[in-house]
Each structure stands twice: as C-alpha cells, then as structure tokens.
Design a protein around this motif. Structure first.
Motif, PDB file in Angstrom:
ATOM      1  N   LEU A   1       0.822  -1.206   0.000  1.00  0.00           N
ATOM      2  CA  LEU A   1       0.000   0.000   0.000  1.00  0.00           C
ATOM      3  C   LEU A   1       0.856   1.257   0.000  1.00  0.00           C
ATOM      4  O   LEU A   1       0.543   2.238  -0.693  1.00  0.00           O
TER       5      LEU A   1
ATOM      6  N   GLY B   1       2.051   1.630  -3.432  1.00  0.00           N
ATOM      7  CA  GLY B   1       0.976   2.055  -4.311  1.00  0.00           C
ATOM      8  C   GLY B   1       0.718   3.547  -4.228  1.00  0.00           C
ATOM      9  O   GLY B   1       0.489   4.207  -5.250  1.00  0.00           O
ATOM     10  N   ILE B   2       0.763   4.096  -3.015  1.00  0.00           N
ATOM     11  CA  ILE B   2       0.572   5.540  -2.846  1.00  0.00           C
ATOM     12  C   ILE B   2       1.699   6.308  -3.520  1.00  0.00           C
ATOM     13  O   ILE B   2       1.469   7.342  -4.174  1.00  0.00           O
TER      14      ILE B   2
ATOM     15  N   LEU C   1      -6.038   1.519  -1.120  1.00  0.00           N
ATOM     16  CA  LEU C   1      -5.242   2.739  -1.201  1.00  0.00           C
ATOM     17  C   LEU C   1      -6.083   3.946  -0.805  1.00  0.00           C
ATOM     18  O   LEU C   1      -5.603   4.859  -0.118  1.00  0.00           O
TER      19      LEU C   1
ATOM     20  N   ARG D   1      -1.727  12.917   0.669  1.00  0.00           N
ATOM     21  CA  ARG D   1      -2.569  11.748   0.423  1.00  0.00           C
ATOM     22  C   ARG D   1      -3.937  12.144  -0.120  1.00  0.00           C
ATOM     23  O   ARG D   1      -4.607  11.345  -0.770  1.00  0.00           O
TER      24      ARG D   1
END
Length: 228
Positions: free
Chosen positions: A26, A29-30, A71, A115
């Motif tokens: 994760l 992925g970010i 995500l 984010r």
C-alpha cells in the motif's frame, strides 16, 4: 520471565508477515499514484515498487479495483487523536473556536496532506473503470454521512435548521476545492485566509435564528347539516 527484547527477536507469525507485506504494498501504491497516475499504477508497477512479485500482490489484493479501494482507505483515513484526545472540537467550546477547529481538523487530516491528492487521483481515474467507480461512489457516500454527523455534533445549535445538509455539503465542497487547487502549487497564505473565511461563514450560519415553519392548517371536517 521472557523479556520484551526476547519476544521481539522471535520470528514473525504468518499473520504478521502478511500484514507487513500488505502495508509495504500500500505504501508503494501511494508512491506510484503520487508519481504517476491512476492508469500508470498498474498491478505490475505497484508490485515492482513494493519489491514483491505480481503473484504476491494478486494474492493479497486480487484485482486493481480491490487495491485502489485499500489505497483510498489509507489515503483518506480518519481524523486521529492528538495527545489522546479527539481532534474534533468539543460542542461546549466557544462558537468561534468550534468553527475554526472544525475547519482546521478537516484541512489538516483530510484535505491538506499529499494523500488527499492521491485520493482524488483515484476518484478521477476511476471514471473509466466501472468496477472501481461503483466502489468509490459507495465509499464516498459513507464518508459523507460520517462528516455530516461530526458537523451536527460539533454545531448542535444548527439542529433543525433549513437546508442544513446542503450547507454542510457546501462546506465540504469548499475544502475539497482548496485542496484541489494545491495541484497547481501550495499557497499557504491564500489557503489560510480562505480557511479563516470558511470558519467565519460557519459561525455566521450558527448565529442565524432558525425560523420554524408553520404547520399547514388542518382542514375542518364539514359538520352535519341540520334538517328542518
């Protein structure tokens, strides 16, 4: 007695290794989403960035839609506690403090961080992916309910106010708009001024008297006519 150090030296369990691998994927992925885009964040690219095989990624998340949802949950998260206390302002605080605190809490934990831009990358990218889009819509609907409930608890004087849902949505839309503008570069002074104005609007709304709508008069039942 087994010391803490001795316990830490023991090998990780299968569940712990699995959780660590998922977190690693994760995080990767970010990073891929921030550096590229929704379309570029393929299962292969995320696996490569995480240092795992595509098969391992498939094992943990199954599909790109599943990966994107995790995500998104990681990107949106929830407003954490500060020093063991909720970051949301208390309903007993002064109105100005509540208005400023509510806006600042949402901005700091949901809209300002990088984010947030990852989340919106998924939102925009999911438009061409029906499976992901359907799940994104459902997740955003749940998030909306949560934020509305927090708003109502923070500002109890607005209970029963007309068009309250629309006003809360306007507040959230304003924050999202400020967050999206950050795509073109941070402008701290401008953001701070807009957030202060938004807090002032909330406080102004709370001070407005709530007009109670008159209940429509009930029609009287026709009486019986007297006969001569």
């Amino acid at each position: 007695m087994t010391s803490v150090g001795a316990r830490r030296s023991q090998p990780l369990s299968h569940a712990e290794r699995s959780a660590a691998t998922r977190a690693q994927i994760l995080d990767a992925g970010i990073k891929v989403m921030r550096a590229n885009s929704f379309r570029a964040a393929s299962m292969f690219e995320v696996a490569k960035a995480a240092g795992v095989t595509p098969g391992a990624l498939q094992h943990h998340f199954g599909s790109k839609a599943e990966l994107m949802m995790h995500l998104l949950e990681r990107a949106i998260g929830s407003i954490p506690e500060r020093d063991g206390r909720s970051a949301w302002p208390k309903p007993t605080d002064s109105l100005s403090r509540r208005a400023s605190g509510f806006v600042q809490a949402l901005w700091a934990y949901s809209y300002e961080p990088p984010r947030f831009l990852v989340a919106w990358g998924i939102y925009f990218g999911s438009a061409g992916d029906p499976e992901t889009l359907k799940r994104v819509v459902a997740m955003r609907a749940r998030l909306r309910v949560t934020l509305h409930n927090h708003f109502i608890r923070t500002f109890p004087e607005l209970a029963g106010a007309p068009r309250l849902e629309a006003f809360i949505d306007l507040v959230l839309s304003s924050l999202r708009g400020i967050g999206v503008v950050r795509l073109f570069g941070p402008a701290p002074q401008s953001c701070a001024a807009q957030l202060a104005e938004l807090a002032a609007v909330i406080a102004w709304r709370c001070r407005q008297p709530i007009k109670k709508t008159n209940k429509p008069a009930t029609a009287k039942r026709p009486g019986r006519r007297r006969t001569a």
